[in-house]
Design an enzyme around this catalytic site. Structure first.
Site, PDB file in Angstrom:
ATOM      1  CD  GLU A 197      -2.489   1.234   2.757  1.00  0.00           C
ATOM      2  OE1 GLU A 197      -3.560   1.857   2.832  1.00  0.00           O
ATOM      3  OE2 GLU A 197      -1.981   0.617   3.727  1.00  0.00           O
ATOM      4  CB  CYS A 247      -4.260  -1.298   4.512  1.00  0.00           C
ATOM      5  SG  CYS A 247      -3.398  -1.153   6.106  1.00  0.00           S
ATOM      6  CE  LYS A 269      -7.459   1.315   3.621  1.00  0.00           C
ATOM      7  NZ  LYS A 269      -6.189   1.841   4.207  1.00  0.00           N
TER       8      LYS A 269
END
Length: 417
Positions: free
Chosen positions: A214, A315, A282
Site C-alpha cells: 500500500e 490494508c 479502498k
C-alpha cells in the site's frame, strides 16, 4: 478437454418400477420421521418424459434424496456431475436443493464427505447444478444424491442427470510478493524507482502476478497524501508498466489517485503489456485517512486475466470479512492485498473463509502468499525481498471434517439470515 459419458438418467416415467421405485433409484433420508414425499411425476420433465419429484409434505425438518449407485468409477480419475432441477415454494433454492456425490470403496464404505454441486446456469424454469472433481483413491462406486431439505411446503423436480468422465487441465500460476520499504526518498518517483530496483535485482523469471505494498508512492518521502496524489494512468503506472512489460507479468501496487478534488487510496492492476487493466479504491478507511481527506471507494471489481480472476483489497479492508467475501462472490480466485501493516492471521483467515489464494505485501506485516487452507506458501523478508509460490488453481482441497471447501462454503452459507 476430453469427455466420456459414464451414466445418464432421464425419461423417468418410462423406467420400469422395482418395489415401486424407478429402476436404478432408491430413496434416502437421515431418519424416517423427516423423510419427504417421493414420487415420479410424469407431467413434469425437462426432457418431456417425467422427473424425480420430492415434496416437503408439511414437515419443516424434512430432508431426503433420490439416490442412484453407479459402479465402475476409478480413484484418481476426474468426473463431472450435471443435474437439472425445477422448484416451487422453496424459500432458498440454492441452499435447499442439493445434488451430491458420495464416493464408496468396493466394500461400500464412504471415502470422504459428499461433494456438492453448485449452481451453474438457468434455462427457463430449470436450474443446472454441476461439479467436477477427482474421485478419491480406492473409489469403486459413487452415489448420486438428488435432494431437498428443510422446505416444509416446497417441491423439487430432478431431470437430465449426467455423470461423465473428463479431464481437468492444470492452471499453474506463479504468484510473488515484495518486502521493501524505501527510506529518505525525495518524491513518489524515487520511491517507485526503489521498488523497481528491488524487483530488477530479485524477481525470478516467470512471475505471473506480483504484489507491492500500500502507499508505494508516499512511503519514505515524508510527504502527505495530497502531495503525491496523481491521476491514473499517470507517472507511477507508466513506470510500473515498463517493469510489467519487461517481466511479462501483472503488477499490483498501492498509489494515491487524484480525480479532481477527490483523492482515493487505490490499488492499480497493470497487465503484462504494461497497460492498466483496472483499479480498486479502498472501501474501508481508518480514521487517520478519512481525517486526511481521502475518499472511500464503493465497489469490489474482479478482473479476468490470462491466468486468474483477480481481486484487490487494501490494508484496513482486511480487518473486515465483507471485502474478501464480496470479491470471492464476484468470482475472484486470487486476492491481492497491498497493506501498510496489520494482522497476518486475519489475512490467512480471509483466504480460508473464501477458499482463495491471497498475496500480501507490507511494510509492518509479514509479506506472505497463502493458499485456500491458510497455509503460508512463501514469505518475502529483508534477506529475500521477493518471494514466490507456484500454485495450481485447478487443485481441489479436501478437509476431513468439512470436505471440499470450494463448494461447501457456498452451498452451506446462510445469507438469508
Amino acid at each position: 478437454m476430453s469427455v466420456t459419458a459414464f451414466a445418464t438418467f432421464r425419461h423417468f416415467s418410462r423406467l420400469p418400477l422395482v418395489d415401486g421405485l424407478p429402476q436404478g433409484w432408491r430413496t434416502w433420508s437421515p431418519r424416517a420421521e423427516v423423510a419427504p414425499v417421493f414420487s415420479v411425476d410424469s407431467a413434469v420433465g425437462r426432457s418431456g418424459a417425467g422427473s424425480l419429484r420430492i415434496a416437503g409434505g408439511g414437515n419443516p425438518a424434512m430432508f431426503g434424496a433420490w439416490r442412484a449407485r453407479v459402479s465402475g468409477v476409478v480413484g484418481g480419475r476426474t468426473y463431472r456431475l450435471t443435474a437439472w432441477y425445477r422448484s416451487d415454494g422453496l424459500a432458498h433454492p440454492h441452499h435447499d436443493a442439493t445434488a451430491r456425490l458420495e464416493w464408496l470403496d468396493a466394500a461400500g464404505t464412504q471415502l470422504r464427505l459428499l461433494d456438492n454441486a453448485l449452481e451453474e446456469g438457468h434455462e427457463g424454469e430449470w436450474t443446472r447444478l454441476s461439479h467436477t472433481i477427482d474421485a478419491p483413491a480406492g473409489a469403486a462406486d459413487v452415489h448420486i444424491d438428488l435432494g431437498l431439505r428443510w422446505s416444509a411446503h416446497g417441491t423439487v423436480w430432478w431431470d437430465d442427470i449426467e455423470l461423465v468422465e473428463t479431464t481437468v487441465t492444470a492452471r499453474p500460476v506463479r504468484l510473488a510478493t515484495v518486502h521493501h520499504r524505501p527510506k529518505a526518498t525525495a518524491s513518489a518517483a524515487e520511491s517507485i524507482d526503489s521498488f523497481c530496483a528491488v524487483i530488477d535485482r530479485h524477481a525470478p523469471a516467470g512471475i505471473d502476478v506480483l504484489c507491492l505494498p500500500e502507499g508505494a508512492t508516499v512511503v519514505g518521502t515524508g510527504k502527505v497524501y495530497a502531495d503525491v496524489a496523481e491521476p491514473v494512468p499517470g507517472p507511477t503506472t507508466q513506470r510500473l508498466g515498463s517493469v510489467a512489460q519487461r517481466l511479462r507479468c501483472h503488477i499490483v501496487a498501492g498509489v494515491y489517485q487524484r480525480q479532481g478534488a477527490v483523492i482515493y487510496n487505490t490499488a492499480v492492476l497493470i497487465g503484462r503489456d504494461g497497460a492498466i487493466i483496472g483499479t480498486y479504491k479502498k472501501t474501508h478507511l481508518p480514521q487517520n485517512e478519512a481525517d486526511a481527506g481521502l475518499m472511500p471507494g464503493d465497489g469490489y471489481p474482479v478482473y479476468a486475466t490470462d491466468v486468474a480472476r483477480l481481486g484487490m483489497m487494501i490494508c484496513w479492508d482486511n480487518q473486515f470479512p465483507e471485502p474478501a467475501r464480496a470479491l470471492a462472490m464476484n468470482g475472484a480466485e486470487v486476492l491481492l492485498l497491498p497493506i501498510w501493516g496489520g494482522n497476518d492471521i486475519l489475512a490467512r483467515a480471509r483466504a480460508i473463509e473464501n477458499h482463495v489464494f491471497l498475496v500480501a505485501s507490507s511494510y509492518d506485516m509479514r509479506c506472505i502468499i497463502v493458499d485456500p487452507t491458510g497455509a503460508i506458501l512463501a514469505e518475502a523478508t529483508a534477506e529475500q525481498p521477493v518471494a514466490y509460490a507456484d500454485v495450481d488453481l485447478a487443485r481441489a482441497y479436501h478437509q476431513p471434517w468439512m470436505g471440499n471447501l470450494a463448494t461447501s462454503i457456498w452451498k452451506e452459507r446462510r445469507p438469508d439470515l
